[in-house]
Design an enzyme around this catalytic site. Structure first.
Site, short mmCIF file in Angstrom:
data_model
loop_
_atom_site.label_atom_id
_atom_site.label_comp_id
_atom_site.label_asym_id
_atom_site.label_seq_id
_atom_site.Cartn_x
_atom_site.Cartn_y
_atom_site.Cartn_z
N SER A 120 0.85 -1.20 0.00
CA SER A 120 0.00 0.00 0.00
C SER A 120 0.87 1.24 0.00
O SER A 120 1.93 1.27 0.63
CB SER A 120 -0.89 0.00 1.25
OG SER A 120 -1.46 1.29 1.42
N TYR A 146 -1.87 5.60 -4.42
CA TYR A 146 -2.86 6.66 -4.18
C TYR A 146 -2.19 7.93 -4.64
O TYR A 146 -1.19 8.35 -4.04
CB TYR A 146 -3.15 6.81 -2.68
CG TYR A 146 -4.15 5.85 -2.08
CD1 TYR A 146 -5.39 5.63 -2.66
CD2 TYR A 146 -3.85 5.22 -0.89
CE1 TYR A 146 -6.31 4.77 -2.05
CE2 TYR A 146 -4.77 4.37 -0.27
CZ TYR A 146 -5.98 4.15 -0.86
OH TYR A 146 -6.90 3.32 -0.26
N THR A 172 -5.30 2.86 -7.45
CA THR A 172 -6.63 2.81 -6.81
C THR A 172 -7.42 4.04 -7.23
O THR A 172 -6.98 5.17 -7.02
CB THR A 172 -6.47 2.72 -5.28
OG1 THR A 172 -5.72 1.55 -4.98
CG2 THR A 172 -7.83 2.66 -4.59
N LYS A 244 -7.55 -0.30 -10.00
CA LYS A 244 -8.27 -0.98 -8.91
C LYS A 244 -9.44 -0.14 -8.41
O LYS A 244 -9.27 1.04 -8.09
CB LYS A 244 -7.30 -1.23 -7.74
CG LYS A 244 -7.96 -1.79 -6.48
CD LYS A 244 -6.93 -2.18 -5.44
CE LYS A 244 -7.55 -2.80 -4.21
NZ LYS A 244 -8.08 -1.85 -3.24
N HIS A 268 -13.40 -1.76 -2.55
CA HIS A 268 -12.52 -1.34 -1.46
C HIS A 268 -12.89 -2.04 -0.15
O HIS A 268 -12.87 -1.44 0.92
CB HIS A 268 -12.58 0.19 -1.30
CG HIS A 268 -11.29 0.81 -0.86
ND1 HIS A 268 -10.43 1.45 -1.72
CD2 HIS A 268 -10.69 0.86 0.36
CE1 HIS A 268 -9.37 1.89 -1.05
NE2 HIS A 268 -9.50 1.54 0.23
#
Ligand SMILES: Cc1cc2nc3c(=O)[nH]c(=O)nc-3n(C[C@H](O)[C@H](O)[C@H](O)COP(=O)(O)O)c2cc1C
Length: 372
Positions: A120, A146, A172, A244, A268
């Protein structure tokens, strides 16, 4: 690290953990209340969260008997890599909250089980450190993205991730704002207190002065992500960019037309918009829209081998697992992560044999009651 102790004997096999769901109450017991809320919670009234698992089962399986399955394999090919099975680790933030070894511990478990970790961008370690550890044990990994509003701030850590050996980027696209996560709002982000995001350490400090009931934006995340970013990331880094957080056929098409190397059907983990469809209900539409041009992956409520078999029947190339990996990490460390993947793989093997499928390519919609 020395203070951390696994539950039970330290070995989930000796402790008789046979299903991944058995780890959930054990993890709940040992994580602090607000950390558990952060992991377990969903958005709003958690309707989509509750629906996730049943939506896989709702497809119903229609197995072939009298098939020779003596030579069975779960092998798949994914973006040029042969994998022993199609079970990957979904990106989840800040593993140091669950184990002092953080993502390095998770990576070891994933590698031993023949899986792949997605780091992440809110992880507890920087991509460079993960890349070095991965190289030392020959582990594959992907970097989740992100984006920041100022894209150059994101490129700083993405440059590092690509140099450190990530094989793909996972962009994402489903989080332009916070989700109405009541548990977190009630805890007032207690789970985030004292948590650092080393990947974002170079960003200017941001704080939202609004009280929890008036917070809309996540100060760490851009709210203007579009297909232009897919094109730009693919051009800039020349590795596959998986998009995603897609739940619609038209968005999947936009992503592929913009240069996506893969599409991940995801809501999510039901943490953003309550009442959205479970991924099991929309996967087939996305698969049809993508028409085999790039692989389609899926996550959300995958807890059993039959869930994975159903996803593959619907046309997914692979699945990602979120919360169960955290349960494994928090209870048994790397051994727990390994166990989660191995249990799911074993159950997938059983499901395939019982469906009369000896190859993943034998799994099709004719094996589902909903698609005949
Ligand atoms: C605690 C937690 C943290 C997460 N953090 C991220 C993240 O940083 N980036 C991201 O793209 N998705 C994140 N997700 C979503 C997961 O990648 C995945 O979509 C979801 O967990 C899959 O559902 P499952 O938990 O039912 O397996 C997170 C999910 C959880 C539970």
């Amino acid at each position: 690290m020395s203070a951390w102790r696994a539950v039970g004997s330290g070995d989930p096999v000796s402790d008789g953990i046979v299903a991944v769901g058995e780890l959930e109450p054990l993890a709940a017991e040992r994580l602090a209340g607000e950390v558990w809320d952060y992991v377990a919670g969903g958005a709003g009234d958690e309707r989509t969260l509750r629906a996730a698992g049943d939506a896989w089962a709702a497809h119903g399986l229609s197995p072939h008997a009298m098939r020779d399955v003596s030579d069975l394999t779960t092998e798949v090919e994914l973006l040029g890599r042969r994998m022993a099975h199609p079970i990957l680790l979904a990106p989840t933030a800040t593993h140091v909250r669950y184990h002092p070894g953080a993502e390095l511990e998770t990576l070891r478990g994933a590698q031993t089980a023949g899986s792949l970790l997605t780091l992440s961008s809110l992880g507890s370690i920087v991509p460079d450190d993960l890349g070095k550890a991965a190289q030392a044990i020959d582990a594959a990994w992907w970097m989740q993205v992100y984006l920041q509003r100022d894209r150059s701030l994101s490129y700083a850590y993405l440059d590092q991730a690509v140099a450190a050996g990530t094989e793909a980027l996972v962009l994402t696209v489903d989080t332009p704002s916070l989700g109405a996560r009541d548990r977190d709002r009630r805890d007032s982000f207690g789970a985030s207190r004292g948590v650092a995001f080393p990947t974002l350490a170079h960003l200017p400090p941001v704080a939202d002065p609004a009280p929890p009931h008036r917070r809309v934006w996540n100060p760490h995340l851009a709210n203007d992500v579009s297909e232009r970013d897919v094109t730009e990331l693919a051009r800039r880094y020349e590795i596959p960019v998986l998009v995603k957080g897609v739940l619609r056929a038209d968005d999947a098409r936009r992503a592929v037309d913009a240069g996506a190397g893969g599409v991940i059907v995801s809501n999510h983990g039901a943490r953003n918009l309550d009442t959205v469809a479970p991924t099991a209900a929309v996967l087939a539409d996305v698969v049809d829209a993508v028409a085999g041009e790039v692989p389609v992956l899926v996550d959300g409520g995958i807890r059993r081998g039959t869930d994975i078999a159903t996803a593959l029947c619907l046309g997914a190339r692979a699945v990602l697992v979120g919360r169960p990996v955290i349960w494994g990490l928090a209870t048994y460390g790397a051994a727990g992560v390994q166990h989660v993947v191995e249990v799911l793989r074993t159950e997938l093997e059983m499901a395939m044999a019982l469906l009369g499928a000896s190859r993943v390519s034998d799994l099709g919609r004719d094996l589902l009651l909903t698609r005949r």
